[in-house]
Design an enzyme around this catalytic site. Structure first.
Site, PDB file in Angstrom:
ATOM      1  N   HIS A   1     -52.228  22.158   2.456  1.00 26.33           N
ATOM      2  CA  HIS A   1     -51.979  20.739   2.240  1.00 26.33           C
ATOM      3  C   HIS A   1     -53.265  19.946   2.473  1.00 26.33           C
ATOM      4  O   HIS A   1     -53.608  19.047   1.706  1.00 26.33           O
ATOM      5  CB  HIS A   1     -50.886  20.226   3.189  1.00 26.33           C
ATOM      6  CG  HIS A   1     -49.490  20.582   2.777  1.00 26.33           C
ATOM      7  ND1 HIS A   1     -49.063  21.874   2.624  1.00 26.33           N
ATOM      8  CD2 HIS A   1     -48.422  19.779   2.484  1.00 26.33           C
ATOM      9  CE1 HIS A   1     -47.786  21.870   2.263  1.00 26.33           C
ATOM     10  NE2 HIS A   1     -47.365  20.608   2.160  1.00 26.33           N
TER      11      HIS A   1
ATOM     12  N   ASP B   1      -7.417  -5.476  -5.126  1.00 23.01           N
ATOM     13  CA  ASP B   1      -7.084  -4.426  -6.090  1.00 23.01           C
ATOM     14  C   ASP B   1      -7.343  -4.870  -7.519  1.00 23.01           C
ATOM     15  O   ASP B   1      -7.625  -4.040  -8.393  1.00 23.01           O
ATOM     16  CB  ASP B   1      -5.608  -4.022  -5.954  1.00 23.01           C
ATOM     17  CG  ASP B   1      -5.343  -3.145  -4.748  1.00 23.01           C
ATOM     18  OD1 ASP B   1      -6.304  -2.555  -4.233  1.00 23.01           O
ATOM     19  OD2 ASP B   1      -4.176  -3.056  -4.327  1.00 23.01           O
TER      20      ASP B   1
ATOM     21  N   HIS C   1       1.905   3.164  -3.337  1.00 22.79           N
ATOM     22  CA  HIS C   1       1.066   4.069  -4.127  1.00 22.79           C
ATOM     23  C   HIS C   1       1.644   5.480  -4.199  1.00 22.79           C
ATOM     24  O   HIS C   1       1.800   6.039  -5.275  1.00 22.79           O
ATOM     25  CB  HIS C   1      -0.344   4.124  -3.548  1.00 22.79           C
ATOM     26  CG  HIS C   1      -1.211   2.992  -3.993  1.00 22.79           C
ATOM     27  ND1 HIS C   1      -1.790   2.940  -5.235  1.00 22.79           N
ATOM     28  CD2 HIS C   1      -1.599   1.859  -3.348  1.00 22.79           C
ATOM     29  CE1 HIS C   1      -2.507   1.838  -5.346  1.00 22.79           C
ATOM     30  NE2 HIS C   1      -2.397   1.152  -4.223  1.00 22.79           N
TER      31      HIS C   1
ATOM     32  N   GLU D   1      -9.777   2.188   4.744  1.00 19.80           N
ATOM     33  CA  GLU D   1     -10.176   1.873   3.375  1.00 19.80           C
ATOM     34  C   GLU D   1     -10.054   0.365   3.142  1.00 19.80           C
ATOM     35  O   GLU D   1     -10.990  -0.281   2.664  1.00 19.80           O
ATOM     36  CB  GLU D   1      -9.281   2.638   2.397  1.00 19.80           C
ATOM     37  CG  GLU D   1      -9.543   2.336   0.935  1.00 19.80           C
ATOM     38  CD  GLU D   1      -8.496   2.951   0.019  1.00 19.80           C
ATOM     39  OE1 GLU D   1      -8.753   3.021  -1.192  1.00 19.80           O
ATOM     40  OE2 GLU D   1      -7.414   3.338   0.509  1.00 19.80           O
ATOM     41  N   HIS D   2      -8.899  -0.192   3.457  1.00 17.10           N
ATOM     42  CA  HIS D   2      -8.654  -1.633   3.367  1.00 17.10           C
ATOM     43  C   HIS D   2      -8.276  -2.127   4.761  1.00 17.10           C
ATOM     44  O   HIS D   2      -7.361  -1.579   5.378  1.00 17.10           O
ATOM     45  CB  HIS D   2      -7.486  -1.959   2.437  1.00 17.10           C
ATOM     46  CG  HIS D   2      -7.553  -1.318   1.089  1.00 17.10           C
ATOM     47  ND1 HIS D   2      -6.942  -0.106   0.813  1.00 17.10           N
ATOM     48  CD2 HIS D   2      -8.143  -1.720  -0.058  1.00 17.10           C
ATOM     49  CE1 HIS D   2      -7.154   0.199  -0.454  1.00 17.10           C
ATOM     50  NE2 HIS D   2      -7.885  -0.746  -1.008  1.00 17.10           N
TER      51      HIS D   2
ATOM     52  N   GLN E   1       0.830  -1.205   0.000  1.00 11.12           N
ATOM     53  CA  GLN E   1       0.000   0.000   0.000  1.00 11.12           C
ATOM     54  C   GLN E   1       0.865   1.255   0.000  1.00 11.12           C
ATOM     55  O   GLN E   1       0.516   2.260  -0.628  1.00 11.12           O
ATOM     56  CB  GLN E   1      -0.918  -0.012   1.218  1.00 11.12           C
ATOM     57  CG  GLN E   1      -2.263   0.636   0.983  1.00 11.12           C
ATOM     58  CD  GLN E   1      -3.060  -0.075  -0.101  1.00 11.12           C
ATOM     59  OE1 GLN E   1      -2.857  -1.252  -0.362  1.00 11.12           O
ATOM     60  NE2 GLN E   1      -3.954   0.641  -0.755  1.00 11.12           N
TER      61      GLN E   1
END
Length: 446
Positions: free
Chosen positions: A436, A377, A277, A343-344, A274
């Site tokens: 109404h 992924d 990235h 996220e993961h 990770q």
């Protein structure tokens, strides 16, 4: 290499939810500051033409595309020239993603509220979607798959892909997105691809673009999905309302909850995967074992020094967003990862499936040593466009549902309305909205 946060003993028990969130590592990602940078870019696209967008390409990506829309023959050539092994892998990723996302399709549901009175929830895809595929320090054909497959499964009738032009491209691909991105589009049947990245890509989707003669080059969309850098995220925030968005994606992140049964070399490999990235990527280990923490530290140092993008990896692992969190036990570990809302999230513990079932907040959960994030992924079948920055506590990853709207269809007969008319009038008067109620009583005499 990885910093440590010690939450053992009374340290964790004394923290409330806010205090715990503040203790955990997180990347600095100032979307508000980026808003002022992207505002004039978006305004230029709004009031300009294709030439302005190409000027922005040249300014930010150091290359000027021959035209904004990638010609069909260029996409076809990218497919023809794609490495056979890469093609086979992409086709398998597409097949698996379609299996998962096709099962997410919604069906209309009709509820008979009373005799003669029914409410149907219809699921309708959005009209047109803009799918963003980032460039930057890597090439992401997998993100084409993750964006396009659920949109197709949802039945979206019109969609376009945007990806930054690449200055390193040569030959027929010069000035266009990476040929592997174009090939992935071709394999998925995507015909509308634009050579534009960053905030200007989001603005192109939001406003549409005409050429100098006033002819339409790109029609505006109703929804924009896909991850990007802080400027892409800022543009999505700025233009939200004019367009729908999937999420405000920040730097990618992995958290691993592990005990002494975990293999430290596998944990280290996943943290590094990770960190590869970018420099803001977050890699966090939560464990109740100091022996594992020490072994992971040693494995991380060894692997980080040997990997291809070693400088990028080391910058990410030593940043404030990464670290090892020490806890007393797995109960505390679950509390920590729920507060972090990764996220993961990988669970590498004894009885990993049972531990995973207790977790409430994560974009995606990877159970046991044979389900690493890298699998998700590419080829797990799951979607890798996931909420970041703690947003997994309230948001989901990209799915078929992201491209659908639920519309309630109300169908009542005269008799069914008459049966409840007095209650509607009572509630309308209670809210001091007598007109109404009059809309109901008017029907009693019609």
């Amino acid at each position: 290499m990885l910093s440590r946060i010690d939450l053992r003993g009374p340290a964790l028990a004394s923290l409330d939810a806010r205090g715990l969130r503040e203790k955990l590592p997180r990347a600095e990602f100032d979307v508000e500051a980026a808003l002022e940078t992207v505002r004039p870019i978006c305004e230029r696209v709004h009031h300009g033409s294709e030439r302005d967008v190409l000027d922005l390409d040249e300014q930010f990506d150091k290359v000027r595309p021959p035209q904004l829309r990638v010609p069909a023959q260029i996409i076809a050539q990218a497919v023809e020239q794609l490495d056979p092994d890469v093609r086979a892998a992409l086709e398998e990723a597409i097949r698996r993603a379609r299996l998962v996302h096709n099962d997410q399709r919604r069906t209309d549901v009709t509820t008979q509220v009373v005799p003669g009175g029914a409410v149907t929830e219809r699921w309708v895809p959005v009209d047109r979607v803009g799918l963003y595929v980032p460039g930057g320090q890597a090439v992401y054909p997998s993100s084409v798959v993750m964006n396009v497959v659920p949109a197709q499964a949802a039945g979206v009738p019109s969609f376009a892909v945007a990806s930054p032009p690449q200055a390193d491209n040569s030959g027929v691909f010069a000035g266009y997105p990476h040929p592997t991105i174009l090939a992935a589009c071709g394999l998925l049947g995507v015909e509308e691809v634009y050579a534009v990245g960053g905030a200007q890509a989001v603005a192109v989707f939001a406003y549409g673009v005409r050429d100098e003669a006033g002819e339409t080059v790109c029609e505006p969309v109703t929804l924009v999905t896909g991850p990007g850098n802080v400027y892409v995220t800022a543009a999505k925030r700025l233009l939200k309302g004019l367009i729908g968005i999937d999420s405000e994606a920040g730097p990618t992140e992995i958290a691993i909850l592990a005990d002494d049964a975990a293999d430290p070399d596998l944990v280290a490999a996943d943290l590094i995967s990770q960190a590869e990235h970018d420099e803001l990527a977050a890699s966090v280990l939560v464990t109740d074992s100091t022996d594992l923490a020490d072994a992971v530290d040693a494995a991380v140092a060894r692997r980080a020094a040997a990997t291809k993008h070693t400088e990028r990896v080391q910058a990410a692992l030593t940043g404030r967003q990464s670290g090892i969190v020490l806890v007393d036990g797995l109960d505390d570990g679950v509390r920590v990862v729920d507060a972090y809302a990764a996220e993961h999230l990988e669970i590498q513990t004894r009885d990993a499936a049972q531990v995973a079932a207790r977790v409430r907040n994560a974009g995606a959960i990877f159970v046991g040593p044979w389900a690493p994030v890298s699998l998700g992924d590419y080829c797990a079948g799951s979607n890798h466009v996931l909420p970041t920055g703690g947003c997994a506590c309230h948001s989901s990853g990209l799915s078929v549902q992201s491209f659908l709207r639920g519309i309630h269809v109300v169908d009542y007969t005269r008799e069914a309305l008459a049966d409840v008319a007095s209650m509607v009038v009572t509630l309308a008067n209670a809210e001091d909205l007598p007109a109404h109620g009059e809309a109901i009583t008017a029907r009693a005499t019609s």
